[in-house]
Design a protein around this motif. Structure first.
Motif, PDB file in Angstrom:
ATOM      1  N   VAL A  48      -9.288  20.713   8.036  1.00 34.86           N
ATOM      2  CA  VAL A  48      -9.599  19.584   8.913  1.00 34.86           C
ATOM      3  C   VAL A  48      -9.716  18.293   8.114  1.00 34.86           C
ATOM      4  N   GLU A  49     -10.350  18.366   6.957  1.00 29.21           N
ATOM      5  CA  GLU A  49     -10.501  17.170   6.123  1.00 29.21           C
ATOM      6  C   GLU A  49      -9.148  16.681   5.616  1.00 29.21           C
ATOM      7  N   ALA A  50      -8.279  17.610   5.208  1.00 35.62           N
ATOM      8  CA  ALA A  50      -6.949  17.216   4.741  1.00 35.62           C
ATOM      9  C   ALA A  50      -6.135  16.567   5.859  1.00 35.62           C
ATOM     10  N   ASP A  51      -6.278  17.059   7.081  1.00 35.28           N
ATOM     11  CA  ASP A  51      -5.550  16.472   8.201  1.00 35.28           C
ATOM     12  C   ASP A  51      -6.052  15.061   8.498  1.00 35.28           C
ATOM     13  N   ALA A  52      -7.360  14.834   8.389  1.00 36.87           N
ATOM     14  CA  ALA A  52      -7.914  13.497   8.614  1.00 36.87           C
ATOM     15  C   ALA A  52      -7.467  12.534   7.523  1.00 36.87           C
ATOM     16  N   LEU A  53      -7.459  12.994   6.267  1.00 32.95           N
ATOM     17  CA  LEU A  53      -6.994  12.135   5.181  1.00 32.95           C
ATOM     18  C   LEU A  53      -5.507  11.829   5.316  1.00 32.95           C
ATOM     19  N   ARG A  54      -4.737  12.776   5.812  1.00 31.22           N
ATOM     20  CA  ARG A  54      -3.317  12.525   6.054  1.00 31.22           C
ATOM     21  C   ARG A  54      -3.130  11.463   7.135  1.00 31.22           C
ATOM     22  N   THR A  55      -3.982  11.500   8.171  1.00 33.10           N
ATOM     23  CA  THR A  55      -3.910  10.489   9.229  1.00 33.10           C
ATOM     24  C   THR A  55      -4.251   9.100   8.695  1.00 33.10           C
ATOM     25  N   VAL A  56      -5.296   9.020   7.870  1.00 33.37           N
ATOM     26  CA  VAL A  56      -5.673   7.733   7.277  1.00 33.37           C
ATOM     27  C   VAL A  56      -4.556   7.201   6.397  1.00 33.37           C
ATOM     28  N   ASP A  57      -3.966   8.061   5.576  1.00 33.86           N
ATOM     29  CA  ASP A  57      -2.903   7.624   4.689  1.00 33.86           C
ATOM     30  C   ASP A  57      -1.668   7.177   5.474  1.00 33.86           C
ATOM     31  N   TRP A  58      -1.387   7.834   6.597  1.00 34.11           N
ATOM     32  CA  TRP A  58      -0.223   7.449   7.407  1.00 34.11           C
ATOM     33  C   TRP A  58      -0.403   6.039   7.955  1.00 34.11           C
ATOM     34  N   TYR A  59      -1.588   5.733   8.468  1.00 25.80           N
ATOM     35  CA  TYR A  59      -1.816   4.402   9.029  1.00 25.80           C
ATOM     36  C   TYR A  59      -1.818   3.335   7.936  1.00 25.80           C
ATOM     37  N   LEU A  60      -2.365   3.645   6.769  1.00 22.92           N
ATOM     38  CA  LEU A  60      -2.367   2.662   5.696  1.00 22.92           C
ATOM     39  C   LEU A  60      -0.953   2.431   5.160  1.00 22.92           C
ATOM     40  N   SER A  61      -0.131   3.475   5.100  1.00 27.08           N
ATOM     41  CA  SER A  61       1.251   3.305   4.656  1.00 27.08           C
ATOM     42  C   SER A  61       2.064   2.506   5.671  1.00 27.08           C
ATOM     43  N   ASP A  62       1.838   2.767   6.954  1.00 22.69           N
ATOM     44  CA  ASP A  62       2.537   2.012   7.988  1.00 22.69           C
ATOM     45  C   ASP A  62       2.084   0.561   8.013  1.00 22.69           C
ATOM     46  N   ARG A  63       0.840   0.328   7.617  1.00 22.93           N
ATOM     47  CA  ARG A  63       0.306  -1.032   7.604  1.00 22.93           C
ATOM     48  C   ARG A  63       0.984  -1.896   6.556  1.00 22.93           C
ATOM     49  N   VAL A  64       1.352  -1.311   5.412  1.00 24.51           N
ATOM     50  CA  VAL A  64       1.955  -2.092   4.324  1.00 24.51           C
ATOM     51  C   VAL A  64       3.283  -2.700   4.754  1.00 24.51           C
ATOM     52  N   ARG A  65       4.134  -1.907   5.383  1.00 22.65           N
ATOM     53  CA  ARG A  65       5.452  -2.400   5.804  1.00 22.65           C
ATOM     54  C   ARG A  65       5.314  -3.493   6.861  1.00 22.65           C
ATOM     55  N   LYS A  66       4.451  -3.282   7.835  1.00 17.97           N
ATOM     56  CA  LYS A  66       4.275  -4.278   8.884  1.00 17.97           C
ATOM     57  C   LYS A  66       3.656  -5.562   8.347  1.00 17.97           C
ATOM     58  N   ARG A  67       2.720  -5.427   7.419  1.00 18.55           N
ATOM     59  CA  ARG A  67       2.056  -6.622   6.896  1.00 18.55           C
ATOM     60  C   ARG A  67       3.024  -7.487   6.101  1.00 18.55           C
ATOM     61  N   ARG A  68       3.887  -6.875   5.293  1.00 15.03           N
ATOM     62  CA  ARG A  68       4.844  -7.654   4.517  1.00 15.03           C
ATOM     63  C   ARG A  68       5.808  -8.402   5.429  1.00 15.03           C
ATOM     64  N   THR A  69       6.342  -7.706   6.426  1.00 14.65           N
ATOM     65  CA  THR A  69       7.283  -8.365   7.331  1.00 14.65           C
ATOM     66  C   THR A  69       6.596  -9.457   8.142  1.00 14.65           C
ATOM     67  N   ALA A  70       5.378  -9.206   8.583  1.00 16.86           N
ATOM     68  CA  ALA A  70       4.652 -10.205   9.365  1.00 16.86           C
ATOM     69  C   ALA A  70       4.353 -11.446   8.531  1.00 16.86           C
ATOM     70  N   ARG A  71       4.019 -11.263   7.265  1.00 14.96           N
ATOM     71  CA  ARG A  71       3.740 -12.424   6.413  1.00 14.96           C
ATOM     72  C   ARG A  71       5.002 -13.248   6.170  1.00 14.96           C
ATOM     73  N   LEU A  72       6.144 -12.579   6.009  1.00 13.37           N
ATOM     74  CA  LEU A  72       7.388 -13.319   5.840  1.00 13.37           C
ATOM     75  C   LEU A  72       7.715 -14.140   7.084  1.00 13.37           C
ATOM     76  N   LEU A  73       7.514 -13.545   8.258  1.00 14.37           N
ATOM     77  CA  LEU A  73       7.786 -14.284   9.490  1.00 14.37           C
ATOM     78  C   LEU A  73       6.791 -15.420   9.688  1.00 14.37           C
ATOM     79  N   ARG A  74       5.550 -15.201   9.340  1.00 14.93           N
ATOM     80  CA  ARG A  74       4.563 -16.282   9.437  1.00 14.93           C
ATOM     81  C   ARG A  74       4.886 -17.411   8.468  1.00 14.93           C
ATOM     82  N   LEU A  75       5.337 -17.044   7.266  1.00 14.98           N
ATOM     83  CA  LEU A  75       5.727 -18.073   6.310  1.00 14.98           C
ATOM     84  C   LEU A  75       6.928 -18.853   6.815  1.00 14.98           C
ATOM     85  N   GLY A  76       7.917 -18.164   7.393  1.00 14.44           N
ATOM     86  CA  GLY A  76       9.063 -18.861   7.971  1.00 14.44           C
ATOM     87  C   GLY A  76       8.669 -19.778   9.112  1.00 14.44           C
ATOM     88  N   THR A  77       7.683 -19.348   9.915  1.00 14.76           N
ATOM     89  CA  THR A  77       7.211 -20.206  11.005  1.00 14.76           C
ATOM     90  C   THR A  77       6.559 -21.472  10.469  1.00 14.76           C
TER      91      THR A  77
END
Length: 247
Positions: A48-77
Motif C-alpha cells: 500500500v505504501e509503495a502504491d501511494a509513493l508511486r501515485t505521488v511520483d506520477w503527479y510530480l513527474s507530470d507536474r514538471v512537463r506542464k510547468r515548463r510548457t506553461a512558463r514558456l507560454l507565460r513568458l511568450g505572453t
C-alpha cells in the motif's frame, strides 16, 4: 520476479533505480500465506505504501512537463504584450519606421500563447498535480503514524481483543487509506474533465417540492387545489341599509 526496492521518503524504484512511469493503473493484489499474520500484514503495508509513493511520483513527474510548457507560454505572453506596447510608441516617435504593424502581430502572438495555456490547462494542471501530490503525501504520513501506533500497541501490550480483531483493525486502516487515495485521484480527474468540458458549467437546478397527492373523490366542502372551507360557514354578504321612512 523481484520486488521493487523501497527507499524511505522516496518513490518505489525498479532494479535499475529508474522511476516507473506510465498511467496510474491498478496493480494485482499480492497473494500470500496467512499462516504468519504479522509478516503478511507487513507485506500488505509495504504494498500500500509503495502504491501511494508511486501515485505521488506520477503527479510530480507530470507536474514538471506542464510547468515548463506553461512558463514558456507565460513568458511568450509577457514578451508579446511588452513588444506590442513598445513598437507603436517607437514608430510614433520615429525611432523605428513602420514598427506599429509588428506591434499588433506581437499582441496577437501574446493572445495566442495565453489561449494555448488556458485551452490545454497547463498552469491549472501543474498546480492541481502539486495539490494532489501533497494531499496524498499528507495522508501517507497519517497512515505511517497510525501503523506505528498499531504496532506499538501489539508489542507493548496488553493487546486489545484477540489476534483476529487486531488483524481486522490493521486491515481496516490499510483499506481506509487506499480508499482515501482513490478519492483524491478521482477528484483530480473530475476537475481535469471539467476543464475540457465545452461551454460553461451546468447550473444545479433545485428540485421542485413534491406535489401533494390529490384525492379523486374529495370530501364535501373541499375545492380541488384550494383550502377547504369551514363546514358551517355562510358567505359574507354586504349589509344593506334599511329603507328610510317617508317624510
Amino acid at each position: 520476479m523481484s520486488q521493487p526496492e523501497m527507499q524511505p521518503g522516496g518513490p518505489a524504484r525498479g532494479e535499475g533505480g529508474e522511476v516507473p512511469l506510465g498511467d496510474l493503473t491498478g496493480r494485482p493484489f499480492p497473494l500470500g500465506d496467512w499462516g504468519e499474520p504479522a509478516a503478511r500484514l507487513d507485506e500488505l503495508y509495504r504494498w500500500v505504501e509503495a502504491d501511494a509513493l508511486r501515485t505521488v511520483d506520477w503527479y510530480l513527474s507530470d507536474r514538471v512537463r506542464k510547468r515548463r510548457t506553461a512558463r514558456l507560454l507565460r513568458l511568450g505572453t509577457a514578451l508579446g504584450v511588452v513588444a506590442g506596447s513598445a513598437l507603436p510608441l517607437l514608430d510614433l516617435t520615429g525611432t523605428l519606421v513602420r514598427a506599429a504593424p509588428w506591434g499588433y502581430v506581437s499582441l496577437l502572438l501574446a493572445a495566442a500563447c495565453l489561449a494555448c495555456d488556458r485551452y490545454f490547462g497547463l498552469t491549472a494542471g501543474w498546480m492541481r498535480d502539486v495539490a494532489t501530490a501533497q494531499a496524498v503525501q499528507r495522508r501517507l504520513q497519517a497512515l505511517q503514524y497510525d501503523w506505528a501506533s498499531e504496532s506499538v500497541r501489539e508489542v507493548l501490550g496488553p493487546a486489545e481483543g484477540t489476534a483476529s480483531e487486531a488483524a481486522e483493525r490493521c486491515l481496516g486502516v490499510l483499506r481506509r487509506f487506499s480508499e482515501d487515495v482513490s478519492d483524491l485521484v478521482r477528484s483530480e480527474t473530475a476537475d481535469w474533465m471539467t476543464d475540457f468540458r465545452p461551454g460553461p458549467a451546468p447550473l444545479r437546478l433545485h428540485s421542485a417540492p413534491p406535489r401533494a397527492v390529490t384525492d379523486a373523490h374529495p370530501a364535501p366542502g373541499v375545492i380541488q387545489g384550494r383550502f377547504p372551507l369551514p363546514p358551517a360557514s355562510r358567505p359574507n354578504m354586504p349589509r344593506q341599509r334599511p329603507p328610510e321612512p317617508p317624510r
